[in-house]
Design a protein around this motif. Structure first.
Motif, short mmCIF file in Angstrom:
data_model
loop_
_atom_site.label_atom_id
_atom_site.label_comp_id
_atom_site.label_asym_id
_atom_site.label_seq_id
_atom_site.Cartn_x
_atom_site.Cartn_y
_atom_site.Cartn_z
N ASP A 169 -11.02 4.90 -0.28
CA ASP A 169 -11.44 5.27 1.07
C ASP A 169 -10.32 5.02 2.06
O ASP A 169 -10.05 3.88 2.44
CB ASP A 169 -12.68 4.46 1.46
CG ASP A 169 -13.37 4.99 2.70
OD1 ASP A 169 -12.66 5.55 3.57
OD2 ASP A 169 -14.60 4.85 2.81
N LYS A 176 0.88 -1.16 0.00
CA LYS A 176 0.00 0.00 0.00
C LYS A 176 0.92 1.21 0.00
O LYS A 176 1.82 1.32 0.85
CB LYS A 176 -0.91 0.01 1.23
CG LYS A 176 -1.96 -1.09 1.22
CD LYS A 176 -2.85 -1.01 2.46
CE LYS A 176 -3.86 -2.14 2.50
NZ LYS A 176 -4.70 -2.08 3.73
N LEU A 230 -6.99 3.06 -4.06
CA LEU A 230 -7.69 2.83 -2.79
C LEU A 230 -8.45 4.11 -2.47
O LEU A 230 -7.88 5.11 -2.04
CB LEU A 230 -6.70 2.49 -1.68
CG LEU A 230 -5.85 1.22 -1.90
CD1 LEU A 230 -4.85 1.05 -0.76
CD2 LEU A 230 -6.73 -0.01 -2.01
N GLU A 259 -11.46 3.19 5.25
CA GLU A 259 -11.79 1.78 5.09
C GLU A 259 -10.59 0.94 4.66
O GLU A 259 -10.43 -0.20 5.09
CB GLU A 259 -12.92 1.62 4.06
CG GLU A 259 -14.27 2.11 4.52
CD GLU A 259 -14.90 1.20 5.57
OE1 GLU A 259 -14.58 0.00 5.58
OE2 GLU A 259 -15.69 1.70 6.38
N ASP A 260 -9.76 1.50 3.80
CA ASP A 260 -8.71 0.71 3.14
C ASP A 260 -7.37 0.74 3.86
O ASP A 260 -6.49 -0.07 3.55
CB ASP A 260 -8.51 1.20 1.70
CG ASP A 260 -9.76 1.00 0.86
OD1 ASP A 260 -10.44 -0.02 1.07
OD2 ASP A 260 -10.04 1.85 -0.01
N LEU A 261 -7.18 1.68 4.79
CA LEU A 261 -5.90 1.79 5.49
C LEU A 261 -6.08 1.58 6.99
O LEU A 261 -7.13 1.87 7.55
CB LEU A 261 -5.27 3.17 5.26
CG LEU A 261 -4.99 3.60 3.81
CD1 LEU A 261 -4.31 4.96 3.80
CD2 LEU A 261 -4.16 2.57 3.07
N GLU A 276 -2.60 0.49 -4.14
CA GLU A 276 -1.99 -0.80 -3.85
C GLU A 276 -1.19 -1.22 -5.07
O GLU A 276 -1.72 -1.32 -6.17
CB GLU A 276 -3.04 -1.86 -3.53
CG GLU A 276 -2.41 -3.20 -3.16
CD GLU A 276 -3.42 -4.23 -2.68
OE1 GLU A 276 -3.00 -5.20 -2.02
OE2 GLU A 276 -4.63 -4.05 -2.96
#
Length: 251
Positions: A182, A37, A180, A185-187, A163
């Motif tokens: 959001d 990421k 990514l 939400e994603d991290l 990502e």
């Protein structure tokens, strides 16, 4: 780093349609199955270089005194020993083609490719897991695919993460940069913290200095011998004008 194109110059080369060092920076591991990421700090955080080497025989290197390449990446002036080895087999390939010998044409073409300078790109990112700068080594096609995503989202770079992943093997290897959307939400909390600390900052381009191992002519000749190439075919010899003695050879 004068022999390498960086920033906008490397970017122009990347988008063209034609077909060892002073700091501790090194390429991040990017094997199949790897994913990072990342935060992208800019659209020109990259350098272009031409790499030589043969898998499991000679580690990758760049020429300390590189040859002059034409727009398609073929050496035209100041050929290195590895360029001369490439040209030797390339000439044999053309002769075989003229003679209608398809088997020999294929054989010499494969041998020529082993010694050919490969156009590569080093792209810089922020690894959100660690908060550190990382540099990824990519082929031109892989870099084009990744950079297309970066360019498409250029105006959002301060708001979105990505990502970066690699899957497949051989000619089926695929490198992807996925958006990514959001950050919540994603991290993870740590990844968001690392994302935020680079607000308004640029990638440290000095990290590209010394990233690549540079071999002088003497070492390049040694590498040819290590690769099993008969250097007499290109007018070189042990102890000849390149001043290479038997004790200097890598075996």
């Amino acid at each position: 780093m004068s022999q390498f194109q960086s920033g906008a110059d490397a970017l122009n080369a990347l988008n063209a349609t034609n077909e060892g060092g002073g700091n501790k920076a090194e390429f991040a591991s990017f094997k199949t199955g790897t994913s990072y990421k990342v935060r992208v700090l800019g659209t020109a955080d990259l350098i272009r270089f031409y790499s030589y080497g043969i898998f499991k025989k000679v580690n990758s290197f760049v020429a300390k005194n590189p040859s002059v390449k034409n727009p398609k990446g073929f050496p035209v002036e100041n050929l290195t020993p590895w360029d001369l080895a490439w040209k030797h087999y390339q000439d044999l390939k053309f002769k075989a083609a003229d003679a209608g010998n398809a088997d020999k044409e294929k054989e010499y073409g494969e041998l020529a490719y082993q010694f050919k300078a490969k156009e590569r790109y080093a792209l810089g990112f922020i690894d959100l897991a660690t908060g550190d700068h990382i540099i990824i080594d990519l082929s031109k096609k892989q870099a084009q695919a990744v950079h297309a995503v970066i360019k498409k989202n250029e105006k959002k770079l301060g708001k979105v993460a990505f990502e970066l992943s690699k899957t497949g093997s051989g000619q089926q290897t695929t490198v992807m940069l996925s958006l990514l959307f959001d950050l919540d939400e994603d991290l993870t909390d740590k990844e968001r913290e690392n994302f935020a600390k680079y607000e308004g900052k640029a990638f440290d381009m000095a990290l590209f200095d010394g990233l690549l191992y540079e071999a002088d002519e003497k070492e390049q000749v040694e590498n040819l011998v290590a690769a099993g190439f008969d250097i007499s075919l290109i007018g070189l010899s042990v102890g000849g004008q390149n001043d290479i003695g038997e004790e200097d050879l890598p075996f």
